[in-house]
Write a protein that holds these residues in place. Structure first.
Motif, mmCIF file in Angstrom:
data_model
loop_
_atom_site.group_PDB
_atom_site.id
_atom_site.type_symbol
_atom_site.label_atom_id
_atom_site.label_comp_id
_atom_site.label_asym_id
_atom_site.label_seq_id
_atom_site.Cartn_x
_atom_site.Cartn_y
_atom_site.Cartn_z
ATOM 1 N N ALA A 166 8.666 -39.780 -29.412
ATOM 2 C CA ALA A 166 9.414 -38.651 -28.843
ATOM 3 C C ALA A 166 8.523 -37.410 -28.749
ATOM 4 C CB ALA A 166 10.654 -38.370 -29.699
ATOM 5 N N GLY A 167 7.208 -37.638 -28.610
ATOM 6 C CA GLY A 167 6.265 -36.522 -28.490
ATOM 7 C C GLY A 167 6.029 -36.174 -27.022
ATOM 8 N N GLY A 168 4.865 -35.571 -26.757
ATOM 9 C CA GLY A 168 4.562 -35.101 -25.409
ATOM 10 C C GLY A 168 4.533 -36.226 -24.385
ATOM 11 N N ALA A 169 3.890 -37.333 -24.721
ATOM 12 C CA ALA A 169 3.795 -38.444 -23.764
ATOM 13 C C ALA A 169 5.184 -39.019 -23.498
ATOM 14 C CB ALA A 169 2.861 -39.530 -24.305
ATOM 15 N N ILE B 172 13.148 -45.027 -29.990
ATOM 16 C CA ILE B 172 12.888 -45.317 -31.402
ATOM 17 C C ILE B 172 11.846 -44.316 -31.884
ATOM 18 C CG2 ILE B 172 11.966 -47.031 -33.021
ATOM 19 C CD1 ILE B 172 13.072 -49.175 -31.110
ATOM 20 N N ASN B 173 12.203 -43.550 -32.898
ATOM 21 C CA ASN B 173 11.258 -42.529 -33.367
ATOM 22 C C ASN B 173 11.454 -42.265 -34.857
ATOM 23 O OD1 ASN B 173 9.135 -40.754 -32.535
ATOM 24 N ND2 ASN B 173 10.478 -39.038 -33.028
ATOM 25 N N ARG B 174 10.362 -41.844 -35.497
ATOM 26 C CA ARG B 174 10.420 -41.473 -36.920
ATOM 27 C C ARG B 174 11.457 -40.376 -37.106
ATOM 28 N NH1 ARG B 174 4.715 -39.617 -39.167
ATOM 29 N NH2 ARG B 174 4.965 -38.152 -37.451
ATOM 30 N N LEU C 286 10.162 -40.045 -20.287
ATOM 31 C CA LEU C 286 11.617 -39.870 -20.153
ATOM 32 C C LEU C 286 11.959 -39.101 -18.878
ATOM 33 C CD1 LEU C 286 12.340 -39.163 -23.911
ATOM 34 C CD2 LEU C 286 13.074 -41.193 -22.635
ATOM 35 N N PHE C 287 11.111 -38.131 -18.546
ATOM 36 C CA PHE C 287 11.320 -37.393 -17.290
ATOM 37 C C PHE C 287 11.251 -38.366 -16.114
ATOM 38 C CE2 PHE C 287 9.463 -35.249 -13.589
ATOM 39 C CZ PHE C 287 10.454 -34.315 -13.342
ATOM 40 N N ALA D 169 2.097 -42.536 -31.285
ATOM 41 C CA ALA D 169 0.697 -42.644 -31.699
ATOM 42 C C ALA D 169 0.449 -43.940 -32.468
ATOM 43 C CB ALA D 169 0.341 -41.439 -32.568
ATOM 44 N N LEU D 170 1.504 -44.679 -32.759
ATOM 45 C CA LEU D 170 1.346 -45.904 -33.557
ATOM 46 C C LEU D 170 0.588 -46.969 -32.765
ATOM 47 C CD1 LEU D 170 4.867 -46.042 -35.233
ATOM 48 C CD2 LEU D 170 2.700 -45.345 -36.255
ATOM 49 N N GLY D 171 -0.363 -47.603 -33.458
ATOM 50 C CA GLY D 171 -1.194 -48.618 -32.809
ATOM 51 C C GLY D 171 -2.508 -48.050 -32.330
ATOM 52 N N MET D 172 -2.611 -46.705 -32.327
ATOM 53 C CA MET D 172 -3.841 -46.046 -31.906
ATOM 54 C C MET D 172 -4.876 -46.176 -33.034
ATOM 55 S SD MET D 172 -3.563 -42.174 -30.675
ATOM 56 C CE MET D 172 -4.994 -41.175 -30.654
#
Ligand code: NAP
Length: 272
Positions: free
Chosen positions: A130-133, A152-154, A138-139, A190-193
């Motif tokens: 749910a960050g910038g990307a 799905i977000n922390r 979503l837009f 960022a997960l998986g980065m």
């Protein structure tokens, strides 16, 4: 600036990791456009001076903007597309025909480019992050009338707020929740980065025609994409969006569409 070559650049802090110069220089060379694309290190307290100096430089065509300036830059340029109220961040600054500076965001278009042919209207989608990307994703999804969107977000509250902001129907879930069926799953977290925790999801509940799209591009073959391939699902990697968002910016800077028929060669360069 002492040289007279027209140029664009990418700014950020840090900036050395940016792949943008590789992409834009590749296209400039293929099209034999006599212009340059550079990287320029701009610290947060230098942003206002940077914009002021480039505003007066007739050779400067614009810049891409990366972390941490995507929000702050909105205070320095005009916003004809109302990006502040929609995606809420700018990643590209350029000149209007009258020479004024304006900002836009090419991430939503870049995200959408590889799935433009997929009939997603009314289809359910899962977005992780749910960050910038994720906001750019979503837009884009809000513009194509997808069905239900599960984020799905922390931070679940942040995810719920984004659903409301983009007028999407759906729900927000915590990591570890079972995935609902969906035609498209996007990892915009960022997960998986490289250097981050792994993204752990069980893809078994997804239908056989589900597409798994990971925005992470370091590494390119993320565990998510490897697991999706093992299940026989279609996959899209983060370089596709990287090239897609750069393509929109390139046309804004240099007035020509980039030669996307060389994408395979460009991919090899990016991964070298
Ligand atoms: P961001 O604004 O910092 O957002 C990071 C997201 O990851 C947030 O949703 C955050 O959750 C989540 N997250 C971070 N660490 C986590 C952890 N340990 N556990 C659970 N969730 C975690 O970053 P961004 O700009 O959106 O970038 C996200 C990813 O997209 C990055 O991998 C970036 O490289 C990639 N990206 C790719 C492209 C492309 O062109 N391919 C373009 C833009 C971004 P909270 O909200 O709970 O903090």
């Amino acid at each position: 600036m002492t040289d007279t070559l027209s140029y664009a650049e990418v700014i950020g802090d840090p900036i050395a990791h940016s792949k943008s110069p590789i992409i834009h220089k590749f296209w400039l060379e293929k099209l034999a456009i006599e212009a340059d694309y550079r990287m320029f290190h701009v610290k947060p307290d230098e942003l206002a001076d940077y914009i002021a100096s480039r505003r007066d430089d007739p050779h400067w065509q614009g810049c891409n903007v990366t972390i941490p300036h995507k929000l702050a830059v909105m205070d320095h340029v005009s916003d004809p597309g109302d990006v502040r109220a929609s995606i809420g961040a700018m990643n590209t600054i350029a000149r209007t025909e009258s020479g004024d500076l304006f900002g836009t965001n090419t991430d939503a278009g870049g995200f959408f480019a590889p799935i433009a042919d997929v009939p997603l209207t009314g289809q359910d989608v899962i977005v992780i992050g749910a960050g910038g990307a994720a906001q750019a994703v979503l837009f884009a999804l809000s513009r194509i009338d997808v069905g239900s969107v599960t984020i799905i977000n922390r931070n679940v509250l942040k995810a719920s707020a984004l659903l409301a902001r983009f007028g999407l129907k759906g729900k927000a879930l915590e990591h570890g929740s079972a995935l609902p069926p969906a035609r498209l799953l996007v990892n915009a977290s960022a997960l998986g980065m490289k250097g981050q925790d792994e993204l752990l999801v069980d893809l078994s509940s997804l239908p056989d025609d589900a597409i798994i799209y990971d925005l992470v591009y370091v590494p390119l073959k993320t565990k998510l994409l490897v697991a999706a391939k093992a299940r026989g699902l279609e996959t899209i990697d983060g370089v596709s969006m990287l090239i897609g968002q750069a393509a929109v910016a390139f046309e804004i800077f240099f007035g020509q569409a980039p030669p996307l028929e060389h994408d395979e060669e460009l991919r090899k360069l990016l991964l070298a």
